[in-house]
Motif scaffolding. Structure first.
Motif, PDB file in Angstrom:
ATOM      1  N   ARG C 163      -9.869   3.831   2.632  1.00 23.22           N
ATOM      2  CA  ARG C 163      -9.175   2.761   1.897  1.00 23.22           C
ATOM      3  C   ARG C 163     -10.216   1.853   1.249  1.00 23.22           C
ATOM      4  O   ARG C 163     -11.234   1.532   1.860  1.00 23.22           O
ATOM      5  CB  ARG C 163      -8.213   1.986   2.791  1.00 23.22           C
ATOM      6  CG  ARG C 163      -8.819   1.186   3.912  1.00 23.22           C
ATOM      7  CD  ARG C 163      -7.752   0.568   4.824  1.00 23.22           C
ATOM      8  NE  ARG C 163      -7.061   1.593   5.574  1.00 23.22           N
ATOM      9  CZ  ARG C 163      -7.484   2.093   6.757  1.00 23.22           C
ATOM     10  NH1 ARG C 163      -8.585   1.633   7.321  1.00 23.22           N
ATOM     11  NH2 ARG C 163      -6.826   3.041   7.365  1.00 23.22           N
ATOM     12  N   ARG C 165     -10.764  -1.462  -1.742  1.00 23.73           N
ATOM     13  CA  ARG C 165     -10.233  -2.412  -2.710  1.00 23.73           C
ATOM     14  C   ARG C 165     -11.421  -3.143  -3.317  1.00 23.73           C
ATOM     15  O   ARG C 165     -12.392  -3.460  -2.623  1.00 23.73           O
ATOM     16  CB  ARG C 165      -9.240  -3.380  -2.078  1.00 23.73           C
ATOM     17  CG  ARG C 165      -9.694  -4.003  -0.787  1.00 23.73           C
ATOM     18  CD  ARG C 165      -8.511  -4.506   0.038  1.00 23.73           C
ATOM     19  NE  ARG C 165      -8.997  -5.224   1.201  1.00 23.73           N
ATOM     20  CZ  ARG C 165      -9.601  -4.648   2.239  1.00 23.73           C
ATOM     21  NH1 ARG C 165      -9.781  -3.352   2.260  1.00 23.73           N
ATOM     22  NH2 ARG C 165     -10.049  -5.358   3.250  1.00 23.73           N
ATOM     23  N   SER C 215       0.239   7.531  -5.925  1.00 23.86           N
ATOM     24  CA  SER C 215       1.513   6.838  -6.171  1.00 23.86           C
ATOM     25  C   SER C 215       1.135   5.390  -6.423  1.00 23.86           C
ATOM     26  O   SER C 215       0.690   4.701  -5.511  1.00 23.86           O
ATOM     27  CB  SER C 215       2.435   6.946  -4.947  1.00 23.86           C
ATOM     28  OG  SER C 215       2.745   8.295  -4.696  1.00 23.86           O
ATOM     29  N   ALA C 216       1.329   4.952  -7.655  1.00 26.89           N
ATOM     30  CA  ALA C 216       0.638   3.734  -8.069  1.00 26.89           C
ATOM     31  C   ALA C 216       1.514   2.773  -8.838  1.00 26.89           C
ATOM     32  O   ALA C 216       2.612   3.110  -9.301  1.00 26.89           O
ATOM     33  CB  ALA C 216      -0.566   4.109  -8.927  1.00 26.89           C
ATOM     34  N   ALA C 237      -2.598  -0.875  -7.741  1.00 31.53           N
ATOM     35  CA  ALA C 237      -2.541  -0.506  -6.323  1.00 31.53           C
ATOM     36  C   ALA C 237      -2.022   0.916  -6.245  1.00 31.53           C
ATOM     37  O   ALA C 237      -1.124   1.294  -7.011  1.00 31.53           O
ATOM     38  CB  ALA C 237      -1.615  -1.444  -5.550  1.00 31.53           C
ATOM     39  N   ALA C 238      -2.583   1.709  -5.339  1.00 26.10           N
ATOM     40  CA  ALA C 238      -2.178   3.110  -5.231  1.00 26.10           C
ATOM     41  C   ALA C 238      -2.251   3.593  -3.798  1.00 26.10           C
ATOM     42  O   ALA C 238      -3.197   3.272  -3.079  1.00 26.10           O
ATOM     43  CB  ALA C 238      -3.071   3.984  -6.114  1.00 26.10           C
ATOM     44  N   ALA C 239      -1.242   4.359  -3.407  1.00 26.62           N
ATOM     45  CA  ALA C 239      -1.313   5.158  -2.182  1.00 26.62           C
ATOM     46  C   ALA C 239      -1.868   6.506  -2.597  1.00 26.62           C
ATOM     47  O   ALA C 239      -1.429   7.075  -3.597  1.00 26.62           O
ATOM     48  CB  ALA C 239       0.073   5.300  -1.556  1.00 26.62           C
ATOM     49  N   VAL C 240      -2.837   7.003  -1.837  1.00 25.96           N
ATOM     50  CA  VAL C 240      -3.619   8.141  -2.304  1.00 25.96           C
ATOM     51  C   VAL C 240      -3.747   9.188  -1.211  1.00 25.96           C
ATOM     52  O   VAL C 240      -3.950   8.859  -0.046  1.00 25.96           O
ATOM     53  CB  VAL C 240      -5.041   7.669  -2.699  1.00 25.96           C
ATOM     54  CG1 VAL C 240      -5.855   8.805  -3.285  1.00 25.96           C
ATOM     55  CG2 VAL C 240      -4.960   6.531  -3.690  1.00 25.96           C
ATOM     56  N   VAL C 247      -5.817  10.321   3.805  1.00 27.72           N
ATOM     57  CA  VAL C 247      -4.862   9.480   3.080  1.00 27.72           C
ATOM     58  C   VAL C 247      -5.352   8.029   3.105  1.00 27.72           C
ATOM     59  O   VAL C 247      -6.119   7.641   3.989  1.00 27.72           O
ATOM     60  CB  VAL C 247      -3.432   9.544   3.677  1.00 27.72           C
ATOM     61  CG1 VAL C 247      -2.855  10.949   3.568  1.00 27.72           C
ATOM     62  CG2 VAL C 247      -3.433   9.071   5.114  1.00 27.72           C
ATOM     63  N   GLY C 248      -4.881   7.267   2.151  1.00 28.71           N
ATOM     64  CA  GLY C 248      -5.305   5.874   2.126  1.00 28.71           C
ATOM     65  C   GLY C 248      -4.793   5.124   0.927  1.00 28.71           C
ATOM     66  O   GLY C 248      -3.782   5.509   0.318  1.00 28.71           O
ATOM     67  N   THR C 249      -5.473   4.031   0.630  1.00 28.48           N
ATOM     68  CA  THR C 249      -5.071   3.189  -0.489  1.00 28.48           C
ATOM     69  C   THR C 249      -6.279   2.871  -1.366  1.00 28.48           C
ATOM     70  O   THR C 249      -7.414   2.822  -0.899  1.00 28.48           O
ATOM     71  CB  THR C 249      -4.482   1.845   0.003  1.00 28.48           C
ATOM     72  OG1 THR C 249      -5.352   1.292   0.985  1.00 28.48           O
ATOM     73  CG2 THR C 249      -3.105   2.020   0.588  1.00 28.48           C
ATOM     74  N   LEU C 250      -6.001   2.639  -2.631  1.00 33.87           N
ATOM     75  CA  LEU C 250      -7.002   2.167  -3.588  1.00 33.87           C
ATOM     76  C   LEU C 250      -6.391   0.980  -4.313  1.00 33.87           C
ATOM     77  O   LEU C 250      -5.198   0.991  -4.626  1.00 33.87           O
ATOM     78  CB  LEU C 250      -7.362   3.257  -4.603  1.00 33.87           C
ATOM     79  CG  LEU C 250      -8.117   4.471  -4.076  1.00 33.87           C
ATOM     80  CD1 LEU C 250      -8.189   5.542  -5.157  1.00 33.87           C
ATOM     81  CD2 LEU C 250      -9.534   4.057  -3.652  1.00 33.87           C
ATOM     82  N   GLU C 251      -7.220  -0.005  -4.601  1.00 38.44           N
ATOM     83  CA  GLU C 251      -6.689  -1.221  -5.181  1.00 38.44           C
ATOM     84  C   GLU C 251      -7.810  -1.941  -5.907  1.00 38.44           C
ATOM     85  O   GLU C 251      -8.963  -1.912  -5.476  1.00 38.44           O
ATOM     86  CB  GLU C 251      -6.171  -2.089  -4.027  1.00 38.44           C
ATOM     87  CG  GLU C 251      -5.180  -3.136  -4.408  1.00 38.44           C
ATOM     88  CD  GLU C 251      -4.644  -3.884  -3.182  1.00 38.44           C
ATOM     89  OE1 GLU C 251      -4.918  -3.446  -2.044  1.00 38.44           O
ATOM     90  OE2 GLU C 251      -3.983  -4.904  -3.376  1.00 38.44           O
TER      91      GLU C 251
ATOM     92  N   SER D 215       5.905   2.752  -3.620  1.00 35.15           N
ATOM     93  CA  SER D 215       5.427   4.093  -3.949  1.00 35.15           C
ATOM     94  C   SER D 215       4.542   4.493  -2.785  1.00 35.15           C
ATOM     95  O   SER D 215       3.468   3.928  -2.611  1.00 35.15           O
ATOM     96  CB  SER D 215       4.621   4.080  -5.249  1.00 35.15           C
ATOM     97  OG  SER D 215       5.440   3.672  -6.327  1.00 35.15           O
ATOM     98  N   LEU D 217       3.330   7.220   0.689  1.00 37.25           N
ATOM     99  CA  LEU D 217       3.100   8.513   1.330  1.00 37.25           C
ATOM    100  C   LEU D 217       3.030   8.287   2.829  1.00 37.25           C
ATOM    101  O   LEU D 217       2.722   7.190   3.287  1.00 37.25           O
ATOM    102  CB  LEU D 217       1.824   9.173   0.817  1.00 37.25           C
ATOM    103  CG  LEU D 217       0.498   8.448   1.026  1.00 37.25           C
ATOM    104  CD1 LEU D 217      -0.070   8.679   2.414  1.00 37.25           C
ATOM    105  CD2 LEU D 217      -0.496   8.922  -0.019  1.00 37.25           C
ATOM    106  N   ALA D 237       1.097   4.768   3.750  1.00 33.87           N
ATOM    107  CA  ALA D 237       0.433   3.905   2.769  1.00 33.87           C
ATOM    108  C   ALA D 237       1.394   3.711   1.616  1.00 33.87           C
ATOM    109  O   ALA D 237       2.092   4.646   1.226  1.00 33.87           O
ATOM    110  CB  ALA D 237      -0.872   4.533   2.278  1.00 33.87           C
ATOM    111  N   ALA D 239       2.014   1.456  -2.236  1.00 37.39           N
ATOM    112  CA  ALA D 239       1.832   0.435  -3.269  1.00 37.39           C
ATOM    113  C   ALA D 239       3.164  -0.274  -3.420  1.00 37.39           C
ATOM    114  O   ALA D 239       4.202   0.376  -3.489  1.00 37.39           O
ATOM    115  CB  ALA D 239       1.394   1.071  -4.592  1.00 37.39           C
ATOM    116  N   THR D 249      -0.449  -3.783  -1.424  1.00 34.09           N
ATOM    117  CA  THR D 249      -0.394  -2.559  -0.642  1.00 34.09           C
ATOM    118  C   THR D 249       0.060  -2.869   0.782  1.00 34.09           C
ATOM    119  O   THR D 249      -0.177  -3.949   1.308  1.00 34.09           O
ATOM    120  CB  THR D 249      -1.780  -1.882  -0.546  1.00 34.09           C
ATOM    121  OG1 THR D 249      -2.747  -2.863  -0.201  1.00 34.09           O
ATOM    122  CG2 THR D 249      -2.170  -1.243  -1.862  1.00 34.09           C
ATOM    123  N   GLU D 251       0.142  -0.738   4.659  1.00 37.80           N
ATOM    124  CA  GLU D 251      -0.453   0.440   5.275  1.00 37.80           C
ATOM    125  C   GLU D 251      -0.396   0.260   6.783  1.00 37.80           C
ATOM    126  O   GLU D 251      -0.542  -0.851   7.293  1.00 37.80           O
ATOM    127  CB  GLU D 251      -1.910   0.532   4.801  1.00 37.80           C
ATOM    128  CG  GLU D 251      -2.548   1.877   4.928  1.00 37.80           C
ATOM    129  CD  GLU D 251      -3.965   1.859   4.354  1.00 37.80           C
ATOM    130  OE1 GLU D 251      -4.367   0.866   3.714  1.00 37.80           O
ATOM    131  OE2 GLU D 251      -4.675   2.850   4.555  1.00 37.80           O
TER     132      GLU D 251
END
Lengths: 383, 383, 383, 383
Positions: C163, C165, C215-216, C237-240, C247-251, D215, D217, D237, D239, D249, D251
């Protein structure tokens, strides 16, 4: 679990302010949290001079009765444990009287206003043959106990340094009123006996060494409040050497804005280091470089001391569910009741009146050094 | 921007090890980062005893030449600024010689191995009328300079406390070899002059007060290495009072596992507090309670000292783009070159040889106190 | 040391603002710090449109000349390495032209304003057979490289989470002016391409896995500045999910007061965890529980990544003497010059144009997902 | 103080494990700490299926009796408050039955195993006209309440971002056994309902906005334990966008080594930011730049939320004397008892069954989005 029924123990408590509240809570919580408890505390009576206030406090905390003279507690046969949470000038005399009356005694720190008074208290309770505890509750912080366990287990190797400072901010304001803690007659000393005593006790407890020599100074920044003379120290600082070769510093002050209750210490040994800040009571910082894993990634670890195998934690909650300041008293009282039940020593993990006395010798040496400008050693009187 | 062309200044550098590398980098970086620079440094010659090594270092750092005797630097007319980055026992004599030859002088700390030697150096360079700087580079950390600005501006109110400790770990291992820093003849003292000097200089710089009295101890944990006697301190600790009423502690040690380069200080004043850790060089911790905004949310702020209006930052990068340890030397040299160009005082923001001397008096007082067990005051000699 | 003489390499640089300054400093510092360097950079010419400004910058940074049209750099035979530090809309075309002219190319991130443009750039430079690098400089933070080494070495075990950000604050103020970074034509995207691209690149680099699905959402908080439309994202923001099961998040956002340059990431694996904050660039937080020593004292370690055996540190200073943001560029350019000299791959530790392209595919997928409300996968075009 | 006598209230408690212990402690502590309490809780009976265990627990915590069928609690006229601390699959039915029987109800989170079940529970208790609370205890952390007060007071300005993650480590080990929390039939969902629900509730509580779209997962890293299928999520996770324009986000994971109980959130607004970590429960990080004092020294403040004027603190200890995790339940129960006594709304500071239901809608939307790959909105059913 507990097949045998838990025996009751009658508790008489002197004082219902800050410390009295903390002790009351400990007796009440103990029974169901550290289950089964060594004894089931019976709150027999509460002592205080202001009848309306002590009556209200007794009702609040569930004491069966109250008295306005502590001597009535001492005379009460139902009281088996005398808990002295009164001000410093009421530490020695009532504790001695209670012990002479055959009661076990727990007394708040500092044990006396100076080493002589503390020595007398120790000598008397020891002669009485009762269990005695000086309530240095920070020995009962899980993180502090873990530090002691690691040091005792040799995980830090030979110790080089101990440094501690206990910093608060509450009298920085010149308008802060004159209170008993600022008067030598009532308190004995200022930041030294109130805060420094905790640091000194932890120094002795954690290093396992006696303070040998101190080179110190004290300071009173604001010498008069509300027309009364402040005749205790607002702060002290000392360079300190210990009986086993450790060197370091000790310091306390009530003039540190932003420091609410910051008792900070650090130990350095041949194999590692440990650091602590009371404002983050659940954490211990530990540096223990080793070969594996992560040999290239060494540094202070932020240990959250809430694991099931950490000291005292088995009584409470799952990992990561933190404890607060008040829990130290639960652990402390549990330790004392266990010692009474099993007739075991309160030392080394609990502080005894001897520990209270030895701490007072260091305090006195600091005051002598501050006044005379010489390095001073504490005396080593035996009971 | 700069209409006027930048004049050159010839630099002769003694020493090409750790400090020589840091100073060389500063001269090279200065020109285009702090643009336009006060002078364009010309790296005339590098001095060192090992010819192969000094020749290689001169090539590496871009010096026009090299010499194997520092006297050749002193005799070189092209050298206008003599930079003394040699070991402690080569601080006084070459610096004095250079000043007598009319060269401006910057000398690494500690200025001398003791107060007498440092006093002599100060007296001489002052008499020579050149600009002189003792390279206490931590005055040039943006966070430290910001702290000084805030204190000078009264933002902390009257000061109560200064406490500093400079902790490293590098000789904890008994197998660590004997090096010049562990010998009194070469280094003067141990952790005291190497690390403690920085803490003492910051104490004076930040409080604006002189150290008045010290009550100290020193300790040498490992007294022999590779068959040679370690005759300097591994650690010292001191309780300290200042000329304006501040009290606190000073401490340094090379026996603190996990502490890589931890120069930590804290100041407490009537209106707030400031704390710093050199291992987080870009940060200053500042507590300044105030009425608004966030009156109910007071606490130490973690200030990232990288804003455009923070000291020195305008030469570098946008907010949040951090600087490193080496940048302090760029700021320091820039300050010296500006003082030379404009014929302004190196003090108060740059440390002069007087500052180097006054620091040495405190170091000597600490050693006397450690030996004699009495509170000691530093002397106050005038040039 | 270096018996063989160091060959020169001619550098032509496009851009003299923030990135141009950082790259210039890297070429200059490289030569004597990472000694001996792979090549001795010769600063041939600097390109920029404003003649007065580019002339001044060339003088400042020591370029032999300057040009007002980047095509002149491309046509200059003395230039062997084309450094593209221009704005995003000047990334693809000049980089392609330089590669076609046989020059090695380093281009700032993001490689293009979208995946198509980035793909084209990759395809072309690859076909030209030159060395190519997309300047994701955070791969060259010592702490980040150490993280990668530990992950590659299996010290974290199988990875569960990544994850990240990247948070800044600089356009929170509605009065902040319209700049090219807020225009889609010039920048391609907003926080996504500027900040998010760094997070995405580190995600790929550290996990060793491709981003598989996103998913953003995106958001533009202030849609008009100085009368002009802001047509890029202020935040995303995105679930990735990743190709290997992570799996994780990007922001990323530029609307986070107090966050100056906070690129934060955390990785969790079966055996441990790693965390990082760019505002504390010299530190890596590492949790690696193990049996010994300190089995009872586990927690995140604060690793100061300044040891001699840490990545890149051998070129700099002793332990505890920290580096800054700019040093990442020195490491990056050194890596590229080594690859040129030795004809080795820039990958995997340096980001290539392929990495720049693959990052752009993730950015495009995030924008598609934000617009369409569906989980999107990046395309996988081959050169 | 309290002239009026405190009325008793009969409490029947379902469950005596982790949550039952925490609730029991709250009822017992409440009476003398938050003095005088709104009601004096009478611990009427404890319900559990294992007779020996429930009998022992009743004795331990001081309940007057015990039952092995929760229906007996519902039928007991002495019970005025039904406390449902049972597992998730026992949340809805007993709570509804108790409400129908005219008892006030507090139920642990998540309210039901899905939105339908939660909706039914809300609808029923609302129709019954009793007070109802869903035990989202983190609303009662002093630091969290302070954050809410500041946001409500406009101190952060318009909100841009909310991001939260709730990370634990306890099932990372593949040998960890199959427990009810890993089964959909018993728990509904995994990390989502257990941990994510807390994050979602705080998102709603702190922003004052509803979650509008997600959004998301989910991932199950270990699909079988002890031969049984794990049919809930190990991690999720998402968004997220909110009804008032906030984006961010959410999580949660139980696969994060080193994260014991790390509920972390951050809010960014036009005027400042707030951050929190449950592992440092007494602290709130607050960034509120302002003109004075210390205009040049801005950054996140570490606020120790223990001042007398901080939420809930007046019941406890002086500044700097920290609280623990368990204290949140004392505050929560006090709030509920006050609402019962005064016939006031449990909302907005206490979470009601409506809040439990709205949280469940977000959880369901996350699961739908994770399965279908589309952005999903929660439904908005009315009672």
């Amino acid at each position: 679990m507990a097949a045998a029924p838990v025996e009751p123990i009658g508790v008489g408590l002197l004082g219902y302010a800050f410390m009295g509240k903390a002790h009351s809570n400990a007796y009440k919580t103990l029974s169901y949290m550290a289950h089964p408890p060594p004894y089931a505390p019976q709150l027999v009576a509460l002592a205080g001079r202001d009848e309306a206030a002590v009556a209200e406090a007794a009702r609040r905390y569930g004491f069966a009765g109250y008295v306005t003279d502590w001597r009535a507690l001492v005379a009460d046969d139902r009281v088996q444990l005398f808990d002295n949470s009164g001000p410093n000038n009421l530490h020695a005399e009532p504790s001695i009287a209670a012990a002479r009356a055959g009661k076990h005694v727990i007394c708040e720190k500092p044990l006396g206003r100076n080493a002589d008074e503390s020595y007398e208290a120790w000598r008397e309770v020891r002669a009485a043959g009762v269990k005695h505890m000086c309530a240095f509750n920070y020995r009962f912080v899980p993180a502090v106990r873990l530090a002691r366990q690691m040091i005792e287990g040799g995980e830090l190797g030979d110790l080089f340094h101990f440094r501690a400072r206990y910093l608060q901010e509450w009298i920085t304001d010149p308008e802060f009123p004159m209170v008993w803690r600022l008067s030598a007659a009532a308190a004995g000393s200022g930041a030294l006996g109130d805060l420094g005593a905790h640091a000194i006790d932890l120094a002795r407890y954690l290093t396992g060494q006696e303070v040998q020599a101190v080179s110190a100074l004290t300071q009173t920044f604001i010498e008069e409040r509300q027309g009364e003379k402040v005749d205790v120290d607002d702060a002290f600082a000392a360079a300190v050497s210990f009986s086993g070769g450790v060197v370091g510093t000790l310091e306390a002050s009530r003039f540190c804005p932003g420091r609410k209750n910051a008792l900070l210490f650090e130990l350095n040994g041949a194999k590692g280091s440990i650091a602590f800040d009371l404002e983050r009571l659940n954490e211990l910082r530990v540096h223990l470089p080793g070969s594996h894993p992560g040999a290239a990634a060494q540094g202070f670890r932020e240990v959250l001391v809430t694991e099931a195998d950490h000291p005292f934690v088995q009584w409470w909650w799952p990992p990561g569910h933190t404890l607060g300041w008040e829990h130290t008293f639960v652990h402390e009282v549990h330790h004392l009741l266990s010692a009474i039940r099993d007739d075991t020593d309160v030392a080394p993990h609990g502080a005894t009146f001897e520990d209270g006395y030895r701490c007072a010798e260091v305090c006195d040496a600091i005051l002598r050094s501050a006044r005379g400008g010489r390095r001073e050693e504490g005396r080593d009187r035996q009971a």
